[in-house]
Design a protein around this motif. Structure first.
Motif, mmCIF file in Angstrom:
data_model
loop_
_atom_site.group_PDB
_atom_site.id
_atom_site.type_symbol
_atom_site.label_atom_id
_atom_site.label_comp_id
_atom_site.label_asym_id
_atom_site.label_seq_id
_atom_site.Cartn_x
_atom_site.Cartn_y
_atom_site.Cartn_z
ATOM 1 N N SER A 122 13.988 4.998 -19.644
ATOM 2 C CA SER A 122 14.430 3.682 -19.157
ATOM 3 C C SER A 122 15.847 3.403 -19.646
ATOM 4 C CB SER A 122 13.486 2.587 -19.664
ATOM 5 O OG SER A 122 13.495 2.514 -21.072
ATOM 6 N N ALA A 123 16.445 2.400 -19.019
ATOM 7 C CA ALA A 123 17.752 1.900 -19.405
ATOM 8 C C ALA A 123 17.574 0.523 -20.030
ATOM 9 C CB ALA A 123 18.679 1.827 -18.188
ATOM 10 N N PRO A 124 18.480 0.121 -20.918
ATOM 11 C CA PRO A 124 18.341 -1.187 -21.554
ATOM 12 C C PRO A 124 18.301 -2.348 -20.566
ATOM 13 C CG PRO A 124 20.006 0.104 -22.676
ATOM 14 C CD PRO A 124 19.610 0.870 -21.449
ATOM 15 N N ASP A 125 18.940 -2.182 -19.395
ATOM 16 C CA ASP A 125 18.991 -3.260 -18.421
ATOM 17 C C ASP A 125 17.803 -3.265 -17.449
ATOM 18 O OD1 ASP A 125 19.823 -0.951 -17.182
ATOM 19 O OD2 ASP A 125 21.563 -1.839 -16.209
ATOM 20 N N ASP A 126 16.856 -2.330 -17.632
ATOM 21 C CA ASP A 126 15.641 -2.334 -16.794
ATOM 22 C C ASP A 126 14.829 -3.597 -17.062
ATOM 23 O OD1 ASP A 126 16.343 0.134 -15.827
ATOM 24 O OD2 ASP A 126 14.801 1.232 -16.933
ATOM 25 N N LYS A 127 14.191 -4.092 -16.014
ATOM 26 C CA LYS A 127 13.311 -5.245 -16.202
ATOM 27 C C LYS A 127 12.082 -4.800 -16.958
ATOM 28 C CE LYS A 127 14.996 -7.691 -12.270
ATOM 29 N NZ LYS A 127 14.775 -8.420 -11.080
ATOM 30 N N LYS A 128 11.739 -5.534 -17.953
ATOM 31 C CA LYS A 128 10.578 -5.189 -18.807
ATOM 32 C C LYS A 128 9.308 -5.704 -18.204
ATOM 33 C CE LYS A 128 13.176 -3.353 -21.941
ATOM 34 N NZ LYS A 128 13.245 -2.031 -22.283
ATOM 35 N N ILE B 122 11.998 7.274 -23.968
ATOM 36 C CA ILE B 122 13.410 7.207 -24.309
ATOM 37 C C ILE B 122 14.091 6.078 -23.543
ATOM 38 C CG2 ILE B 122 13.916 9.020 -22.607
ATOM 39 C CD1 ILE B 122 16.240 9.908 -24.467
ATOM 40 N N GLU B 123 14.924 5.339 -24.236
ATOM 41 C CA GLU B 123 15.761 4.315 -23.609
ATOM 42 C C GLU B 123 17.208 4.629 -23.946
ATOM 43 O OE1 GLU B 123 16.856 0.034 -24.956
ATOM 44 O OE2 GLU B 123 15.010 -0.129 -23.765
ATOM 45 N N SER B 124 18.046 4.705 -22.909
ATOM 46 C CA SER B 124 19.451 5.030 -23.105
ATOM 47 C C SER B 124 20.297 4.419 -22.002
ATOM 48 C CB SER B 124 19.641 6.548 -23.107
ATOM 49 O OG SER B 124 21.006 6.895 -23.137
ATOM 50 N N GLU B 125 21.516 4.069 -22.348
ATOM 51 C CA GLU B 125 22.500 3.591 -21.368
ATOM 52 C C GLU B 125 22.750 4.645 -20.296
ATOM 53 O OE1 GLU B 125 23.980 0.651 -21.126
ATOM 54 O OE2 GLU B 125 23.345 -0.230 -23.025
ATOM 55 N N ALA B 126 22.569 5.904 -20.650
ATOM 56 C CA ALA B 126 22.818 7.007 -19.712
ATOM 57 C C ALA B 126 21.939 6.923 -18.468
ATOM 58 C CB ALA B 126 22.600 8.347 -20.410
ATOM 59 N N PHE B 127 20.823 6.196 -18.555
ATOM 60 C CA PHE B 127 19.895 6.094 -17.428
ATOM 61 C C PHE B 127 20.171 4.894 -16.526
ATOM 62 C CE2 PHE B 127 17.136 8.182 -20.767
ATOM 63 C CZ PHE B 127 17.328 9.468 -20.273
ATOM 64 N N SER B 128 21.144 4.078 -16.870
ATOM 65 C CA SER B 128 21.472 2.905 -16.049
ATOM 66 C C SER B 128 21.876 3.335 -14.649
ATOM 67 C CB SER B 128 22.612 2.098 -16.684
ATOM 68 O OG SER B 128 22.178 1.493 -17.863
ATOM 69 N N GLY B 129 21.289 2.679 -13.657
ATOM 70 C CA GLY B 129 21.611 2.961 -12.261
ATOM 71 C C GLY B 129 20.985 4.227 -11.707
ATOM 72 N N ASN C 181 21.132 14.071 -29.194
ATOM 73 C CA ASN C 181 22.496 14.555 -28.959
ATOM 74 C C ASN C 181 22.945 14.346 -27.522
ATOM 75 O OD1 ASN C 181 22.675 15.388 -31.621
ATOM 76 N ND2 ASN C 181 22.045 17.476 -31.183
ATOM 77 N N SER C 182 22.026 14.428 -26.570
ATOM 78 C CA SER C 182 22.383 14.307 -25.158
ATOM 79 C C SER C 182 22.552 12.871 -24.691
ATOM 80 C CB SER C 182 21.316 14.979 -24.285
ATOM 81 O OG SER C 182 21.290 16.359 -24.521
ATOM 82 N N PHE C 183 21.746 11.945 -25.240
ATOM 83 C CA PHE C 183 21.688 10.601 -24.672
ATOM 84 C C PHE C 183 22.011 9.465 -25.635
ATOM 85 C CE2 PHE C 183 18.671 13.189 -22.136
ATOM 86 C CZ PHE C 183 19.357 13.139 -20.940
ATOM 87 N N THR C 184 22.173 9.730 -26.917
ATOM 88 C CA THR C 184 22.394 8.681 -27.913
ATOM 89 C C THR C 184 21.480 7.483 -27.612
ATOM 90 O OG1 THR C 184 24.715 9.388 -27.911
ATOM 91 C CG2 THR C 184 24.177 7.428 -29.183
ATOM 92 N N PRO C 185 20.186 7.702 -27.653
ATOM 93 C CA PRO C 185 19.245 6.653 -27.222
ATOM 94 C C PRO C 185 19.184 5.441 -28.145
ATOM 95 C CG PRO C 185 18.063 8.529 -28.140
ATOM 96 C CD PRO C 185 19.511 8.907 -28.124
ATOM 97 N N ASN C 186 18.880 4.292 -27.533
ATOM 98 C CA ASN C 186 18.593 3.078 -28.292
ATOM 99 C C ASN C 186 17.203 3.188 -28.907
ATOM 100 O OD1 ASN C 186 20.978 2.091 -27.213
ATOM 101 N ND2 ASN C 186 19.934 1.053 -25.542
ATOM 102 N N HIS C 187 16.331 3.902 -28.209
ATOM 103 C CA HIS C 187 14.948 4.090 -28.655
ATOM 104 C C HIS C 187 14.495 5.474 -28.215
ATOM 105 C CE1 HIS C 187 10.792 3.093 -29.599
ATOM 106 N NE2 HIS C 187 10.458 3.672 -28.445
ATOM 107 N N ALA D 5 3.007 20.826 -21.031
ATOM 108 C CA ALA D 5 3.065 19.529 -20.351
ATOM 109 C C ALA D 5 4.003 18.587 -21.095
ATOM 110 C CB ALA D 5 1.673 18.913 -20.277
ATOM 111 N N LEU D 6 4.844 17.902 -20.314
ATOM 112 C CA LEU D 6 5.789 16.943 -20.868
ATOM 113 C C LEU D 6 5.785 15.699 -19.992
ATOM 114 C CD1 LEU D 6 8.095 16.327 -22.914
ATOM 115 C CD2 LEU D 6 9.662 17.282 -21.221
ATOM 116 N N ALA D 7 5.306 14.599 -20.535
ATOM 117 C CA ALA D 7 5.352 13.311 -19.835
ATOM 118 C C ALA D 7 6.625 12.598 -20.284
ATOM 119 C CB ALA D 7 4.124 12.479 -20.183
ATOM 120 N N ILE D 8 7.358 12.037 -19.325
ATOM 121 C CA ILE D 8 8.642 11.404 -19.624
ATOM 122 C C ILE D 8 8.622 9.963 -19.144
ATOM 123 C CG2 ILE D 8 11.130 11.440 -19.197
ATOM 124 C CD1 ILE D 8 10.761 14.488 -18.547
ATOM 125 N N ARG D 9 8.924 9.041 -20.042
ATOM 126 C CA ARG D 9 9.122 7.635 -19.691
ATOM 127 C C ARG D 9 10.541 7.274 -20.120
ATOM 128 N NH1 ARG D 9 4.156 5.577 -22.668
ATOM 129 N NH2 ARG D 9 5.579 3.924 -23.238
#
Length: 92
Positions: free
Chosen positions: A86-92, A49-56, A15-21, A80-84
């Motif tokens: 990313s944004a779709p435009d991040d270099k893979k 999580i991958e979302s446009e919201a993380f771009s920049g 609901n918060s990020f409409t993630p691609n993944h 404990a919560l590990a978070i990865r």
């Protein structure tokens, strides 16, 4: 089958990020009997999580965004919560 907390995490992030993944992985079994294991079976998670919201945004900003979206879950309801994040435009 996902537990109630895992489902809540998934729904809040969707609901918060409409993630691609989005993956919400319950790692609690790997920590059974260790510090922070409350016996609920839902004490340790990894979020991918991958979302446009993380771009920049920096890595720290992304983690803060995820933690804010989850409210009282990190540190209070989950040990404990590990978070990865990313944004779709991040270099893979």
């Amino acid at each position: 089958m996902a537990g109630p907390l895992e489902t809540e995490i998934h729904n809040l992030l969707t609901n918060s990020f409409t993630p691609n993944h989005l993956e919400v992985n319950n790692d609690s079994a790997m920590h059974s009997g260790h510090s922070g294991d409350d016996g609920s079976g839902e004490s340790h998670f990894t979020v991918v999580i991958e979302s446009e919201a993380f771009s920049g945004k920096s890595r720290l900003e992304r983690q803060r965004m995820v933690n804010r979206a989850l409210g009282d879950i990190p540190g209070e309801r989950v040990h404990a919560l590990a978070i990865r994040a990313s944004a779709p435009d991040d270099k893979k």
